[in-house]
Design a protein around this motif. Structure first.
Motif, PDB file in Angstrom:
ATOM      1  N   ALA A 326      23.548  86.615 -25.354  1.00  0.00           N
ATOM      2  CA  ALA A 326      23.044  85.296 -24.962  1.00  0.00           C
ATOM      3  C   ALA A 326      21.549  85.337 -24.675  1.00  0.00           C
ATOM      4  O   ALA A 326      20.810  84.418 -25.034  1.00  0.00           O
ATOM      5  CB  ALA A 326      23.809  84.800 -23.738  1.00  0.00           C
ATOM      6  N   GLY A 329      19.807  86.052 -28.193  1.00  0.00           N
ATOM      7  CA  GLY A 329      20.093  85.122 -29.279  1.00  0.00           C
ATOM      8  C   GLY A 329      20.738  85.763 -30.493  1.00  0.00           C
ATOM      9  O   GLY A 329      20.512  85.315 -31.625  1.00  0.00           O
ATOM     10  N   TYR A 330      21.554  86.817 -30.269  1.00  0.00           N
ATOM     11  CA  TYR A 330      22.248  87.475 -31.375  1.00  0.00           C
ATOM     12  C   TYR A 330      23.751  87.379 -31.167  1.00  0.00           C
ATOM     13  O   TYR A 330      24.236  87.163 -30.053  1.00  0.00           O
ATOM     14  CB  TYR A 330      21.854  88.955 -31.462  1.00  0.00           C
ATOM     15  CG  TYR A 330      20.452  89.202 -31.950  1.00  0.00           C
ATOM     16  CD1 TYR A 330      20.169  89.301 -33.307  1.00  0.00           C
ATOM     17  CD2 TYR A 330      19.394  89.356 -31.048  1.00  0.00           C
ATOM     18  CE1 TYR A 330      18.877  89.536 -33.758  1.00  0.00           C
ATOM     19  CE2 TYR A 330      18.101  89.591 -31.484  1.00  0.00           C
ATOM     20  CZ  TYR A 330      17.850  89.679 -32.844  1.00  0.00           C
ATOM     21  OH  TYR A 330      16.573  89.914 -33.285  1.00  0.00           O
TER      22      TYR A 330
END
Length: 406
Positions: A326, A329-330
Protein backbone atom coordinates in the motif's frame (compact mmCIF):
# COMPACT_ATOMS: atom_id res chain seq x y z
CA UNK A 1 -8.32 22.17 39.37
CA UNK A 2 -7.25 24.90 36.96
CA UNK A 3 -3.95 24.92 35.11
CA UNK A 4 -2.80 27.69 37.42
CA UNK A 5 -3.60 25.55 40.48
CA UNK A 6 -1.83 22.54 39.01
CA UNK A 7 1.27 24.56 38.19
CA UNK A 8 1.30 26.13 41.65
CA UNK A 9 1.07 22.73 43.30
CA UNK A 10 3.84 21.41 41.10
CA UNK A 11 5.97 24.42 42.04
CA UNK A 12 5.56 23.53 45.72
CA UNK A 13 6.52 19.93 45.00
CA UNK A 14 9.66 21.06 43.15
CA UNK A 15 10.64 23.07 46.21
CA UNK A 16 10.52 19.92 48.34
CA UNK A 17 13.31 18.37 46.26
CA UNK A 18 15.33 21.24 44.78
CA UNK A 19 15.48 24.97 45.49
CA UNK A 20 14.15 25.61 42.00
CA UNK A 21 12.84 29.05 41.02
CA UNK A 22 9.79 29.37 38.79
CA UNK A 23 8.87 32.27 36.53
CA UNK A 24 5.95 33.24 34.32
CA UNK A 25 6.22 35.46 31.24
CA UNK A 26 3.50 36.76 28.98
CA UNK A 27 3.31 36.09 25.24
CA UNK A 28 5.70 38.97 24.55
CA UNK A 29 8.31 37.77 27.03
CA UNK A 30 7.54 40.31 29.76
CA UNK A 31 7.93 39.01 33.30
CA UNK A 32 4.65 38.50 35.16
CA UNK A 33 5.83 36.85 38.36
CA UNK A 34 8.58 34.78 39.94
CA UNK A 35 9.57 33.40 43.32
CA UNK A 36 13.30 33.94 42.75
CA UNK A 37 15.15 35.88 45.45
CA UNK A 38 17.53 37.25 42.78
CA UNK A 39 14.70 38.16 40.42
CA UNK A 40 15.97 41.48 39.09
CA UNK A 41 19.51 40.45 38.17
CA UNK A 42 18.60 37.01 36.83
CA UNK A 43 15.69 38.33 34.77
CA UNK A 44 18.14 40.75 33.14
CA UNK A 45 20.54 37.84 32.54
CA UNK A 46 17.75 35.76 31.00
CA UNK A 47 17.22 38.49 28.43
CA UNK A 48 20.84 39.62 27.95
CA UNK A 49 22.15 36.10 27.31
CA UNK A 50 19.52 35.50 24.60
CA UNK A 51 17.39 32.99 26.50
CA UNK A 52 14.20 35.05 26.32
CA UNK A 53 14.56 35.32 22.55
CA UNK A 54 15.24 31.57 22.24
CA UNK A 55 12.21 30.81 24.41
CA UNK A 56 9.83 32.84 22.26
CA UNK A 57 11.30 31.35 19.09
CA UNK A 58 10.76 27.82 20.46
CA UNK A 59 7.18 28.70 21.44
CA UNK A 60 6.51 29.91 17.90
CA UNK A 61 7.86 26.67 16.41
CA UNK A 62 5.92 24.19 18.55
CA UNK A 63 4.48 23.15 21.90
CA UNK A 64 7.37 21.05 23.26
CA UNK A 65 9.30 22.40 26.26
CA UNK A 66 12.76 23.78 25.59
CA UNK A 67 15.96 23.86 27.62
CA UNK A 68 17.90 27.11 27.28
CA UNK A 69 21.66 26.96 27.81
CA UNK A 70 24.28 29.68 28.16
CA UNK A 71 28.05 29.89 27.80
CA UNK A 72 28.34 30.05 31.57
CA UNK A 73 26.74 26.64 32.10
CA UNK A 74 23.62 28.30 33.52
CA UNK A 75 20.45 26.63 32.22
CA UNK A 76 16.73 27.50 32.22
CA UNK A 77 13.83 25.32 31.09
CA UNK A 78 10.59 26.65 29.59
CA UNK A 79 7.14 25.15 28.98
CA UNK A 80 4.31 26.86 27.12
CA UNK A 81 0.68 27.55 27.90
CA UNK A 82 -1.37 28.08 24.75
CA UNK A 83 -5.01 28.67 23.88
CA UNK A 84 -7.20 26.18 22.03
CA UNK A 85 -6.31 28.02 18.82
CA UNK A 86 -2.58 27.61 19.48
CA UNK A 87 -1.90 31.21 20.49
CA UNK A 88 0.79 31.61 23.13
CA UNK A 89 -0.63 32.83 26.44
CA UNK A 90 2.17 32.38 28.96
CA UNK A 91 5.65 30.89 29.24
CA UNK A 92 6.50 29.02 32.43
CA UNK A 93 10.21 28.94 33.21
CA UNK A 94 12.21 26.80 35.66
CA UNK A 95 15.67 27.78 36.86
CA UNK A 96 18.28 28.85 36.41
CA UNK A 97 20.34 25.82 37.46
CA UNK A 98 23.73 24.31 36.83
CA UNK A 99 24.04 20.67 35.81
CA UNK A 100 27.29 20.26 37.73
CA UNK A 101 29.28 22.24 40.27
CA UNK A 102 30.75 25.40 38.73
CA UNK A 103 33.23 27.72 40.43
CA UNK A 104 33.09 31.51 40.45
CA UNK A 105 36.19 31.52 38.23
CA UNK A 106 34.46 29.32 35.65
CA UNK A 107 31.45 31.64 35.65
CA UNK A 108 33.73 34.61 35.03
CA UNK A 109 35.41 32.80 32.14
CA UNK A 110 32.04 31.99 30.63
CA UNK A 111 30.92 35.58 31.06
CA UNK A 112 33.79 36.56 28.79
CA UNK A 113 31.86 35.09 25.85
CA UNK A 114 29.29 37.86 26.29
CA UNK A 115 31.66 40.78 25.88
CA UNK A 116 29.96 43.72 24.21
CA UNK A 117 26.80 43.57 26.28
CA UNK A 118 25.83 46.97 27.63
CA UNK A 119 25.94 45.86 31.25
CA UNK A 120 27.79 47.62 34.03
CA UNK A 121 30.63 46.19 36.05
CA UNK A 122 28.44 46.52 39.14
CA UNK A 123 25.73 44.40 37.46
CA UNK A 124 28.33 41.79 36.51
CA UNK A 125 29.42 41.47 40.14
CA UNK A 126 25.80 41.17 41.26
CA UNK A 127 25.14 38.54 38.63
CA UNK A 128 28.15 36.39 39.54
CA UNK A 129 27.19 36.52 43.21
CA UNK A 130 23.64 35.47 42.29
CA UNK A 131 24.79 32.76 39.90
CA UNK A 132 26.87 30.91 42.49
CA UNK A 133 23.77 30.69 44.68
CA UNK A 134 21.77 28.81 42.04
CA UNK A 135 21.09 25.11 42.64
CA UNK A 136 22.70 22.12 40.93
CA UNK A 137 20.04 20.05 39.17
CA UNK A 138 21.08 17.29 36.79
CA UNK A 139 19.92 17.36 33.18
CA UNK A 140 17.86 14.23 33.88
CA UNK A 141 15.92 15.89 36.71
CA UNK A 142 15.43 19.18 34.90
CA UNK A 143 14.07 17.28 31.91
CA UNK A 144 11.62 15.38 34.10
CA UNK A 145 10.51 18.55 35.85
CA UNK A 146 9.80 20.14 32.46
CA UNK A 147 7.78 17.11 31.33
CA UNK A 148 5.68 17.32 34.50
CA UNK A 149 5.15 21.06 34.02
CA UNK A 150 4.16 20.52 30.38
CA UNK A 151 1.62 17.88 31.49
CA UNK A 152 0.10 20.27 34.05
CA UNK A 153 -0.27 22.98 31.42
CA UNK A 154 -1.50 20.88 28.50
CA UNK A 155 -2.61 17.48 29.79
CA UNK A 156 -0.34 15.88 27.18
CA UNK A 157 2.35 13.34 27.92
CA UNK A 158 5.77 13.65 26.29
CA UNK A 159 8.93 11.60 26.52
CA UNK A 160 12.35 12.97 27.32
CA UNK A 161 13.29 12.69 23.65
CA UNK A 162 10.62 15.29 22.83
CA UNK A 163 12.48 17.99 24.74
CA UNK A 164 14.66 20.44 22.89
CA UNK A 165 17.95 19.89 24.69
CA UNK A 166 20.89 22.27 25.13
CA UNK A 167 24.26 21.50 23.62
CA UNK A 168 25.72 20.43 26.98
CA UNK A 169 23.70 17.23 26.74
CA UNK A 170 24.35 16.53 23.08
CA UNK A 171 27.95 15.44 23.33
CA UNK A 172 29.05 11.85 23.39
CA UNK A 173 28.58 10.25 26.80
CA UNK A 174 31.84 10.10 28.69
CA UNK A 175 33.16 9.95 32.21
CA UNK A 176 31.40 12.11 34.74
CA UNK A 177 32.95 13.84 37.70
CA UNK A 178 29.94 13.81 40.02
CA UNK A 179 30.54 10.54 41.83
CA UNK A 180 28.69 8.37 39.34
CA UNK A 181 28.49 4.73 40.38
CA UNK A 182 30.53 2.16 38.50
CA UNK A 183 27.48 0.34 37.15
CA UNK A 184 26.31 3.61 35.61
CA UNK A 185 29.71 3.95 33.93
CA UNK A 186 29.13 0.58 32.31
CA UNK A 187 25.77 1.82 31.09
CA UNK A 188 27.44 4.91 29.63
CA UNK A 189 29.99 2.68 27.89
CA UNK A 190 27.24 0.42 26.53
CA UNK A 191 25.30 3.44 25.27
CA UNK A 192 28.44 4.82 23.62
CA UNK A 193 29.07 1.54 21.82
CA UNK A 194 25.47 1.43 20.64
CA UNK A 195 25.70 4.97 19.23
CA UNK A 196 28.85 4.15 17.29
CA UNK A 197 27.44 0.83 16.07
CA UNK A 198 24.48 2.73 14.63
CA UNK A 199 26.91 4.91 12.68
CA UNK A 200 28.74 1.83 11.37
CA UNK A 201 25.42 0.34 10.27
CA UNK A 202 24.03 3.57 8.83
CA UNK A 203 21.00 3.05 11.06
CA UNK A 204 18.54 5.86 10.33
CA UNK A 205 16.35 4.99 13.32
CA UNK A 206 18.80 6.35 15.86
CA UNK A 207 16.79 9.07 17.62
CA UNK A 208 15.77 7.10 20.74
CA UNK A 209 19.29 5.81 21.40
CA UNK A 210 20.74 9.29 20.84
CA UNK A 211 18.25 10.89 23.25
CA UNK A 212 18.86 8.20 25.86
CA UNK A 213 22.62 8.71 25.70
CA UNK A 214 22.19 12.43 26.36
CA UNK A 215 20.67 11.63 29.76
CA UNK A 216 23.63 9.57 30.96
CA UNK A 217 26.39 12.15 30.90
CA UNK A 218 27.20 15.79 30.26
CA UNK A 219 30.16 14.87 28.08
CA UNK A 220 33.90 14.85 28.64
CA UNK A 221 34.81 16.48 32.01
CA UNK A 222 37.62 19.01 31.62
CA UNK A 223 38.27 20.68 34.95
CA UNK A 224 39.15 24.35 35.13
CA UNK A 225 37.71 25.39 31.77
CA UNK A 226 34.62 27.44 31.07
CA UNK A 227 31.41 25.57 30.04
CA UNK A 228 31.66 26.71 26.40
CA UNK A 229 35.17 25.28 26.12
CA UNK A 230 34.07 22.06 27.81
CA UNK A 231 31.20 21.64 25.38
CA UNK A 232 33.51 22.24 22.42
CA UNK A 233 35.88 19.57 23.72
CA UNK A 234 33.04 17.07 24.09
CA UNK A 235 31.71 17.71 20.58
CA UNK A 236 35.23 17.44 19.12
CA UNK A 237 35.78 14.06 20.81
CA UNK A 238 32.35 12.91 19.67
CA UNK A 239 33.03 13.99 16.09
CA UNK A 240 36.37 12.17 15.99
CA UNK A 241 34.82 8.90 17.20
CA UNK A 242 31.84 9.17 14.85
CA UNK A 243 34.18 9.90 11.91
CA UNK A 244 36.15 6.71 12.55
CA UNK A 245 33.00 4.65 13.06
CA UNK A 246 31.71 5.94 9.70
CA UNK A 247 34.93 4.81 7.99
CA UNK A 248 34.51 1.37 9.58
CA UNK A 249 30.96 1.39 8.20
CA UNK A 250 32.20 1.92 4.65
CA UNK A 251 32.46 5.68 4.22
CA UNK A 252 35.59 6.61 2.28
CA UNK A 253 38.35 8.20 4.41
CA UNK A 254 38.70 10.81 1.65
CA UNK A 255 35.13 11.87 2.49
CA UNK A 256 35.01 11.15 6.23
CA UNK A 257 38.13 12.98 7.39
CA UNK A 258 37.48 16.32 5.62
CA UNK A 259 33.86 16.16 6.78
CA UNK A 260 34.92 15.55 10.37
CA UNK A 261 37.51 18.34 10.15
CA UNK A 262 34.83 20.74 8.89
CA UNK A 263 32.54 19.95 11.83
CA UNK A 264 35.42 20.32 14.30
CA UNK A 265 36.31 23.68 12.78
CA UNK A 266 32.68 24.77 13.06
CA UNK A 267 32.76 23.72 16.69
CA UNK A 268 35.90 25.74 17.37
CA UNK A 269 34.48 28.78 15.58
CA UNK A 270 31.25 28.79 17.59
CA UNK A 271 30.97 31.65 20.05
CA UNK A 272 27.79 30.74 21.89
CA UNK A 273 25.95 27.70 23.18
CA UNK A 274 23.16 28.48 20.74
CA UNK A 275 25.59 27.94 17.84
CA UNK A 276 26.83 24.69 19.38
CA UNK A 277 23.35 23.40 20.18
CA UNK A 278 22.68 21.87 16.76
CA UNK A 279 26.21 20.85 15.79
CA UNK A 280 26.40 17.44 17.46
CA UNK A 281 23.03 16.08 16.27
CA UNK A 282 23.55 17.57 12.80
CA UNK A 283 27.00 16.02 12.51
CA UNK A 284 25.75 12.64 13.78
CA UNK A 285 22.78 12.65 11.39
CA UNK A 286 25.01 13.65 8.47
CA UNK A 287 27.48 10.80 9.02
CA UNK A 288 24.72 8.21 9.52
CA UNK A 289 22.96 9.18 6.29
CA UNK A 290 26.24 9.09 4.36
CA UNK A 291 27.04 5.61 5.68
CA UNK A 292 23.49 4.49 4.93
CA UNK A 293 23.88 5.59 1.31
CA UNK A 294 27.22 3.74 1.09
CA UNK A 295 25.66 0.56 2.43
CA UNK A 296 22.67 0.71 0.08
CA UNK A 297 22.89 -2.45 -1.98
CA UNK A 298 23.55 -1.42 -5.59
CA UNK A 299 21.98 -4.67 -6.77
CA UNK A 300 18.61 -3.90 -5.21
CA UNK A 301 15.93 -2.43 -7.43
CA UNK A 302 14.53 0.96 -6.31
CA UNK A 303 11.37 -0.81 -5.16
CA UNK A 304 13.19 -3.30 -2.93
CA UNK A 305 15.45 -0.57 -1.54
CA UNK A 306 12.35 1.44 -0.65
CA UNK A 307 10.99 -1.63 1.14
CA UNK A 308 14.21 -1.97 3.14
CA UNK A 309 14.21 1.72 4.05
CA UNK A 310 10.55 1.63 5.07
CA UNK A 311 11.14 -1.38 7.32
CA UNK A 312 14.18 0.23 8.95
CA UNK A 313 12.23 3.40 9.72
CA UNK A 314 9.07 1.71 11.04
CA UNK A 315 10.39 -1.09 13.23
CA UNK A 316 8.20 0.06 16.13
CA UNK A 317 5.13 -0.87 14.08
CA UNK A 318 3.65 -4.18 13.06
CA UNK A 319 4.73 -4.39 9.42
CA UNK A 320 3.08 -6.69 6.90
CA UNK A 321 3.49 -7.20 3.20
CA UNK A 322 0.13 -5.53 2.60
CA UNK A 323 1.40 -2.39 4.37
CA UNK A 324 4.46 -2.19 2.13
CA UNK A 325 2.39 -2.79 -0.99
CA UNK A 326 0.00 0.00 0.00
CA UNK A 327 2.82 2.40 0.83
CA UNK A 328 4.76 1.78 -2.37
CA UNK A 329 1.83 1.27 -4.74
CA UNK A 330 2.69 -2.28 -5.84
CA UNK A 331 0.78 -5.55 -5.85
CA UNK A 332 1.41 -7.56 -2.65
CA UNK A 333 2.15 -10.82 -4.47
CA UNK A 334 4.61 -9.09 -6.81
CA UNK A 335 6.42 -7.24 -4.02
CA UNK A 336 6.92 -10.35 -1.85
CA UNK A 337 8.31 -12.42 -4.73
CA UNK A 338 10.59 -9.61 -5.91
CA UNK A 339 11.88 -8.96 -2.38
CA UNK A 340 12.72 -12.64 -1.83
CA UNK A 341 14.44 -12.91 -5.19
CA UNK A 342 16.69 -9.89 -4.63
CA UNK A 343 17.49 -10.19 -0.91
CA UNK A 344 17.36 -13.93 -0.39
CA UNK A 345 14.98 -13.43 2.55
CA UNK A 346 11.24 -13.51 2.79
CA UNK A 347 9.69 -10.24 3.91
CA UNK A 348 8.60 -11.86 7.18
CA UNK A 349 12.10 -13.06 8.02
CA UNK A 350 13.76 -9.80 7.01
CA UNK A 351 11.41 -7.84 9.26
CA UNK A 352 12.10 -10.25 12.10
CA UNK A 353 15.89 -9.96 11.67
CA UNK A 354 15.67 -6.16 11.50
CA UNK A 355 13.57 -5.99 14.67
CA UNK A 356 16.04 -8.22 16.50
CA UNK A 357 18.92 -5.95 15.46
CA UNK A 358 16.98 -2.96 16.83
CA UNK A 359 16.26 -4.90 20.01
CA UNK A 360 20.00 -5.40 20.49
CA UNK A 361 20.53 -1.64 20.42
CA UNK A 362 17.75 -1.04 22.94
CA UNK A 363 18.94 -3.80 25.27
CA UNK A 364 22.51 -2.49 25.10
CA UNK A 365 21.86 1.23 25.41
CA UNK A 366 18.76 1.54 27.62
CA UNK A 367 17.29 0.15 30.83
CA UNK A 368 14.08 -0.96 29.12
CA UNK A 369 12.75 -4.31 30.30
CA UNK A 370 12.37 -7.21 27.90
CA UNK A 371 8.61 -6.59 27.90
CA UNK A 372 9.10 -2.91 27.10
CA UNK A 373 11.45 -3.72 24.23
CA UNK A 374 8.96 -6.25 22.88
CA UNK A 375 6.16 -3.68 23.09
CA UNK A 376 8.26 -0.93 21.51
CA UNK A 377 9.09 -3.12 18.51
CA UNK A 378 5.53 -4.28 17.92
CA UNK A 379 5.88 -7.94 18.95
CA UNK A 380 2.51 -9.44 19.81
CA UNK A 381 3.73 -11.10 23.01
CA UNK A 382 6.83 -11.19 25.18
CA UNK A 383 7.25 -14.91 24.60
CA UNK A 384 7.16 -14.46 20.80
CA UNK A 385 9.80 -11.75 21.06
CA UNK A 386 12.04 -14.01 23.13
CA UNK A 387 11.48 -16.85 20.65
CA UNK A 388 12.45 -14.66 17.67
CA UNK A 389 15.44 -13.15 19.48
CA UNK A 390 16.81 -16.55 20.47
CA UNK A 391 16.29 -17.94 16.97
CA UNK A 392 18.48 -15.16 15.53
CA UNK A 393 21.12 -14.75 18.26
CA UNK A 394 21.15 -18.11 20.01
CA UNK A 395 20.45 -16.39 23.36
CA UNK A 396 17.47 -14.98 25.19
CA UNK A 397 17.31 -11.17 25.41
CA UNK A 398 18.25 -11.27 29.11
CA UNK A 399 21.24 -13.53 28.49
CA UNK A 400 22.40 -11.44 25.52
CA UNK A 401 22.20 -8.19 27.53
CA UNK A 402 24.14 -9.73 30.42
CA UNK A 403 26.89 -10.90 28.04
CA UNK A 404 27.42 -7.61 26.17
CA UNK A 405 27.32 -5.52 29.37
CA UNK A 406 29.61 -7.69 31.44
Amino acid sequence: MTREDKASLLRELFDLCDRLSTWTYDANGSLLASDCTDEAVLNTAFSAFGCREQMLAAAAQGDSPVVLGTSLGLVWGAAFEKSDTGALQRCWVLGPVFYTSVSMGQIELGYGNYQGLELSLAWKEQFIQAAVRQPIVTNVLLGRYLLMLHYCLTGRRLSISDLQLPSETLALPGRRNDGVASHDRYQIYASERALLDMVRNGDLHYQDAFSNSSLLSNGVPVSGLDPLRQTKTSITVFTSLVCRAAIEGGLSPEVAYPLGDAYIQSTESARTMDELRRLAPTMYDDFIHRVHRCRTNPHYSPMVQKCVDYIDLHLEQKIQAADLAAQLGYDEYYITRRFKRETGYSLTNYIKFAKVERAKVLLQSTKLTVQQVADQLGFTTRSYFIQCFKAVTGRTPTAWRARVNQ
